[in-house]
Design a protein around this motif. Structure first.
Motif, PDB file in Angstrom:
ATOM      1  N   TYR A 155       0.668  -1.191   0.019  1.00  0.00           N
ATOM      2  CA  TYR A 155      -0.141  -0.009  -0.162  1.00  0.00           C
ATOM      3  C   TYR A 155       0.998   1.408  -0.105  1.00  0.00           C
ATOM      4  CZ  TYR A 155      -3.894  -3.238   1.119  1.00  0.00           C
ATOM      5  OH  TYR A 155      -5.040  -4.123   1.061  1.00  0.00           O
ATOM      6  N   ILE A 164       0.496   5.838   0.244  1.00  0.00           N
ATOM      7  CA  ILE A 164      -0.112   6.885   0.936  1.00  0.00           C
ATOM      8  C   ILE A 164      -0.840   7.822  -0.106  1.00  0.00           C
ATOM      9  CG2 ILE A 164      -0.031   9.226   2.179  1.00  0.00           C
ATOM     10  CD1 ILE A 164       2.272   8.064   3.499  1.00  0.00           C
ATOM     11  N   TYR A 201       3.256   3.213   2.494  1.00  0.00           N
ATOM     12  CA  TYR A 201       2.379   3.367   3.566  1.00  0.00           C
ATOM     13  C   TYR A 201       3.135   2.537   4.863  1.00  0.00           C
ATOM     14  CZ  TYR A 201      -1.435   4.356   6.576  1.00  0.00           C
ATOM     15  OH  TYR A 201      -2.296   4.648   7.720  1.00  0.00           O
ATOM     16  N   LEU A 247       3.358   1.827   7.983  1.00  0.00           N
ATOM     17  CA  LEU A 247       2.409   1.666   9.121  1.00  0.00           C
ATOM     18  C   LEU A 247       2.908   1.959  10.575  1.00  0.00           C
ATOM     19  CD1 LEU A 247      -0.374   1.260  10.303  1.00  0.00           C
ATOM     20  CD2 LEU A 247       0.054  -1.151  10.204  1.00  0.00           C
ATOM     21  N   GLU A 293      -8.370   5.636   8.620  1.00  0.00           N
ATOM     22  CA  GLU A 293      -7.925   5.232   7.154  1.00  0.00           C
ATOM     23  C   GLU A 293      -8.773   4.820   6.280  1.00  0.00           C
ATOM     24  OE1 GLU A 293      -5.526   1.759   8.465  1.00  0.00           O
ATOM     25  OE2 GLU A 293      -3.773   2.994   9.053  1.00  0.00           O
ATOM     26  N   ARG A 294      -8.772   5.169   4.955  1.00  0.00           N
ATOM     27  CA  ARG A 294      -9.875   4.837   3.894  1.00  0.00           C
ATOM     28  C   ARG A 294      -9.001   4.337   2.814  1.00  0.00           C
ATOM     29  NH1 ARG A 294     -12.298   8.008  -0.088  1.00  0.00           N
ATOM     30  NH2 ARG A 294     -11.063   9.837   1.083  1.00  0.00           N
ATOM     31  N   VAL A 295      -9.169   2.967   2.599  1.00  0.00           N
ATOM     32  CA  VAL A 295      -8.322   2.035   1.572  1.00  0.00           C
ATOM     33  C   VAL A 295      -9.216   2.138  -0.059  1.00  0.00           C
ATOM     34  CG1 VAL A 295      -7.557   0.104   0.956  1.00  0.00           C
ATOM     35  CG2 VAL A 295      -7.562   0.637   3.332  1.00  0.00           C
ATOM     36  N   ILE A 311      -3.938   4.307   0.468  1.00  0.00           N
ATOM     37  CA  ILE A 311      -4.669   4.608   1.870  1.00  0.00           C
ATOM     38  C   ILE A 311      -4.717   6.043   2.129  1.00  0.00           C
ATOM     39  CG2 ILE A 311      -4.362   4.359   4.198  1.00  0.00           C
ATOM     40  CD1 ILE A 311      -3.352   1.583   3.849  1.00  0.00           C
ATOM     41  N   TYR A 312      -6.079   6.612   2.074  1.00  0.00           N
ATOM     42  CA  TYR A 312      -6.266   8.198   2.194  1.00  0.00           C
ATOM     43  C   TYR A 312      -6.300   8.084   3.755  1.00  0.00           C
ATOM     44  CZ  TYR A 312      -6.758   8.240  -2.726  1.00  0.00           C
ATOM     45  OH  TYR A 312      -6.526   8.069  -4.187  1.00  0.00           O
ATOM     46  N   LEU A 313      -5.454   9.151   4.445  1.00  0.00           N
ATOM     47  CA  LEU A 313      -5.553   9.235   5.835  1.00  0.00           C
ATOM     48  C   LEU A 313      -6.119  10.379   6.302  1.00  0.00           C
ATOM     49  CD1 LEU A 313      -4.119   7.639   8.179  1.00  0.00           C
ATOM     50  CD2 LEU A 313      -2.234   9.131   8.040  1.00  0.00           C
TER      51      LEU A 313
END
Length: 847
Positions: free
Chosen positions: A295, A297, A325, A327, A360-362, A367-369
């Motif tokens: 993933y 960002i 990303y 984590l 977090e929106r995948v 991944i939109y943070l």
């Protein structure tokens, strides 16, 4: 018919009489140490509860206690009435268990009359232990054994707990075939707990297989298997570099997972798939990896931030759109409380109640943070308290604090205050307590808790002047590290000396048959209110009688004829003043000092009562020193950090404005010493594994003067160990274990000092025991140094080397104690059959 009824009634009466005479019992056996008991026990009673009167109480079984003691313990006496319900009996048993005296308890009741009973307590006492003997283990390694005191009582279940702890201890070190035998034996009337342990051999891992890894190779993955790795692997002796410990395997697998997540594989799964035993007795393991997708960002948004602007938060967050990303580090950049992060920035700005929630929106592999921030109101410091200090004055502690009443709460200020207090070296422990009250939601109280330690030391060194036993030299020193000059004349504050102002007072003296010396050092650590400095005063006086065979560094024999008899003396007076200040704009560990030193030495030879020859050496020098010390946790046994010192020492150019002409008075000569000196010294500490520390150090120095002047021996550098007959001399000595300062038997003899030198040291220390005010550790070292009387003849890599090992201890108020066994590699001994190993004892000061 009547006859049958009569017979039935007769038999019923007989049965009732038998039942009345029958005993009923309650029993309970202790199955675990101390307070554990079975909740289910049998209690036989009539259908209706009766109150019985106790006629007698009897105690039987393996016990030393009598009925009177049991009555007091259970609060049950002859003549009392007892309800034989289970609750009443249970309360009595509870009292017996709480006494922690018995491992088995059985209670019987026996009917003697219609409503009278006798109570029987059948008891088995816990065994009292007088001593512990072990084979194969050390008692101090196991808390359960350390906590057993003289005449403590133990049960069989407690012995099983001992076995479990020993078994778990060795399993966590890779020993899986452990034999433990515990038994209580009696010797000379004393109960001895004997523990025999055979830990067997470590079970290694023959092969580690990985399945499913694509992003990382097997070699890369093995680098994360650190916990199961044998830190002391010796290829010839050890068959495997890895040791089989299940707990360590789990921790290493977690390290692999964290690495994958830092590479963007946030759905990764890593687990121990299978374990099998090889014919060699070792294990092989297979670790399965399901990597998942990688993933990146997408966009990063900050919502709710009002007091800290978005650009500042973006700079702290660091990651940008399109980055992998990571984590693990993304979470740290958002929620880390100790290191720089968004949460840390808010806490440092006073927002103690801030709430930060990353959402977090995948979408596909992005991944939109969205980082949601609820700042709440800032928190102020309402009250600052100090507790636990009975010696150190409150104002000494408060002036080190950066947490002040009325200011915003700040984690950085808490850390800085903690560092300042620990740096005083007056306390065993310092920690803050933060109190939040409902009445004042937007303010907190801070209590600084202090645990003081003894900081005063008495040191004594002794030695003989050469080989003459009669010439004993004693060095006595008293260090008061929390002195108070202000309360010197206030007798009420003598406990037993005036203390509490953090002033340093050192009184020292050296006494011998032909030598005496006295002096003191006083340090006031706090001068000025804003950015304060420390002031140190030093003074020393010495007087030495010199004989013709003495090798004094101050002997200057121009115009001195040894054939002419006379009394020779060397008198020296020295005073200095030093100002030291922390350079906080660099970092909290750096400081700079400036020193002015006045030194006058007089060599005097009295030939006749009214005639003598005198040579005076005068010197006024200045020293500028830069120091940076970040060693932790203390100077006794540092485990990390470094210490660096850079010194420049110089004198005024006397040769320009003082014309040396002693022809007018040939019986008295005066020399003004002119020179410049540079010294650099650095030490570095690194914790390798638990209790083991690596120490690396280096040192360099050089000395120079103008062409019109010459250098005297007492100005130069000397490398090695100081002979006892020269310890009274105030000279520049660079310690080098295994060699004398004169270096007569080395490959490069230097008798009168050098003008340039270098030195390196490599040392490994292992902490054996650490208790308050008393530490013990071992040391093994290799070091080398070189010194030369000329710059052209100096070869920095051609060193006199030595290696060895030793043991050290530190205890208040004595200081350091220890012994070193040293082998000088480059020593040239004329006696070929004499051992080159040397022994050095350390008292009061570490080498």
């Amino acid at each position: 018919m009547k006859k049958k009824i009569f017979i039935i009634i007769f038999y019923l009466l007989i049965i009732m009489q038998i039942l009345q005479e029958k005993s009923y019992s309650i029993s309970l056996s202790k199955k675990k140490h101390n307070i554990h008991r079975l909740d289910n026990y049998s209690f036989i009673r009539n259908e209706n509860d009766y109150l019985f009167k106790i006629r007698n109480i009897y105690v039987i079984g393996k016990t030393k206690y009598d009925s009177n003691f049991i009555s007091k313990l259970s609060n049950l006496y002859s003549g009392n009435f007892i309800n034989t319900s289970s609750n009443e009996i249970n309360k009595i048993i509870e009292k017996l268990w709480k006494s922690n005296l018995f491992q088995n308890i059985t209670i019987y009741k026996k009917h003697v009359l219609k409503n009278n009973i006798d109570i029987y307590f059948e008891l088995e006492d816990l065994i009292e232990i007088d001593k512990i003997k072990t084979n194969g283990i050390i008692i101090n390694e196991f808390p359960i054994l350390r906590n057993i005191k003289y005449r403590n009582k133990i049960s069989n279940n407690f012995i099983q707990n001992i076995k479990n702890e020993i078994n778990e201890y060795f399993k966590n070190k890779g020993y899986h075939e452990i034999s433990i035998k515990c038994k209580i034996i009696t010797e000379n009337g004393k109960n001895i707990l004997f523990i025999d342990v055979n830990k067997g051999e470590k079970i290694g891992i023959k092969e580690i297989l990985f399945e499913g890894n694509k992003e990382m190779s097997r070699e890369q993955l093995l680098q994360f298997m650190k916990k199961i790795k044998n830190n002391f692997y010796i290829p010839i002796i050890d068959k495997s570099i890895y040791v089989f410990v299940e707990k360590n395997i789990e921790e290493d697998i977690k390290s692999i997972i964290d690495k994958y997540k830092s590479m963007g594989f946030i759905d990764v799964q890593v687990f121990l798939d299978s374990v099998w035993k090889e014919s060699s007795g070792y294990y092989s393991i297979k670790i399965k990896i399901i990597e998942g997708d990688k993933y990146f960002i997408g966009n990063v948004k900050f919502i709710g931030n009002k007091n800290i602007n978005t650009n500042t938060l973006k700079d702290i967050f660091f990651y940008k759109k399109g980055d992998v990303y990571d984590l693990i580090n993304i979470k740290k950049k958002i929620l880390d409380k100790i290191n720089p992060s968004i949460l840390y920035e808010y806490l440092n700005s006073g927002f103690l109640y801030v709430k930060i929630k990353p959402i977090e929106r995948v979408i596909n592999n992005k991944i939109y943070l969205e980082i949601q921030i609820e700042e709440n109101n800032p928190v102020y410091i309402h009250n600052v308290k100090i507790s636990g200090n009975s010696i150190t004055k409150d104002h000494v502690i408060k002036r080190e604090l950066t947490t002040h009443e009325g200011e915003l709460f700040s984690t950085e200020k808490i850390k800085r205050s903690l560092f300042n207090l620990e740096n005083l070296n007056l306390f065993n422990k310092v920690y803050p307590k933060i109190y939040i009250t409902n009445e004042r939601k937007n303010s907190v109280d801070i209590e600084w808790c202090i645990v003081e330690k003894n900081t005063n030391e008495i040191q004594f060194h002794g030695g003989f002047d050469g080989k003459n036993i009669k010439k004993f030299i004693g060095d006595f020193r008293i260090n008061f590290n929390n002195f108070s000059l202000k309360n010197f004349f206030n007798w009420r504050d003598w406990k037993p000396i005036p203390q509490g102002e953090n002033q340093k007072l050192v009184i020292f003296s050296q006494l011998g048959r032909d030598f005496s010396s006295y002096g003191f050092t006083f340090t006031e650590p706090w001068i000025g209110k804003i950015n304060p400095a420390s002031l140190t005063l030093y003074s020393r006086y010495s007087l030495k009688k010199i004989k013709n065979n003495d090798n004094s560094f101050f002997l200057y024999q121009k115009n001195d004829n040894d054939k002419i008899g006379g009394i020779k003396t060397l008198e020296r007076k020295r005073s200095s003043i030093q100002i030291e200040k922390f350079v906080k704009f660099l970092d909290p560990y750096s400081k700079i000092s400036f020193l002015i030193d006045y030194d006058i030495s007089s060599y005097k030879k009295e030939i006749l009562p009214d005639y003598h020859f005198q040579h005076i050496f005068s010197n006024i020098s200045s020293l500028i020193s830069f120091q940076r010390t970040s060693i932790k946790p203390n100077f006794i046994f540092p485990i990390k950090g470094s210490k660096t010192q850079f010194d420049i020492e110089f004198t005024p150019p006397y040769s320009i404005f003082i014309n040396k002409n002693n022809d007018a008075n040939k019986d008295k000569e005066i020399d003004w010493i002119e020179y410049s000196k540079l010294r650099i010294n650095t030490l570095w500490y690194k914790n390798i594994i638990k209790n083991m520390v690596l120490k690396i150090g280096g040192e360099f120095g050089c000395l120079g003067t103008s062409k019109k002047n010459k250098l005297y021996p007492f100005q130069k550098f000397y490398m090695g160990e100081i002979p006892n007959n020269l310890k009274s001399e105030d000279i520049n000595v660079i310690p080098l274990r295994g060699y004398s300062t004169e270096i007569k038997n080395s490959k490069d003899p230097i008798k009168n000092g050098g003008v340039i030198y270098d030195k390196i040291v490599l040392e490994i220390r292992y902490l054996i025991n650490k208790i308050p005010n008393f530490n013990i550790w071992t040391t093994s070292f290799i070091e080398g140094g070189n010194i030369s009387n000329s710059y052209r003849g100096f070869h920095p890599l051609s060193m006199n080397k030595s290696f060895g090992f030793g043991i050290r201890s530190f205890c208040y108020p004595i200081g350091f104690l220890g012994v070193d066994f040293i082998f000088p590699i480059d020593s040239v001994d004329k006696k070929p059959f004499k051992s080159k190993w040397k022994t050095k004892f350390i008292i009061g000061k570490d080498s």
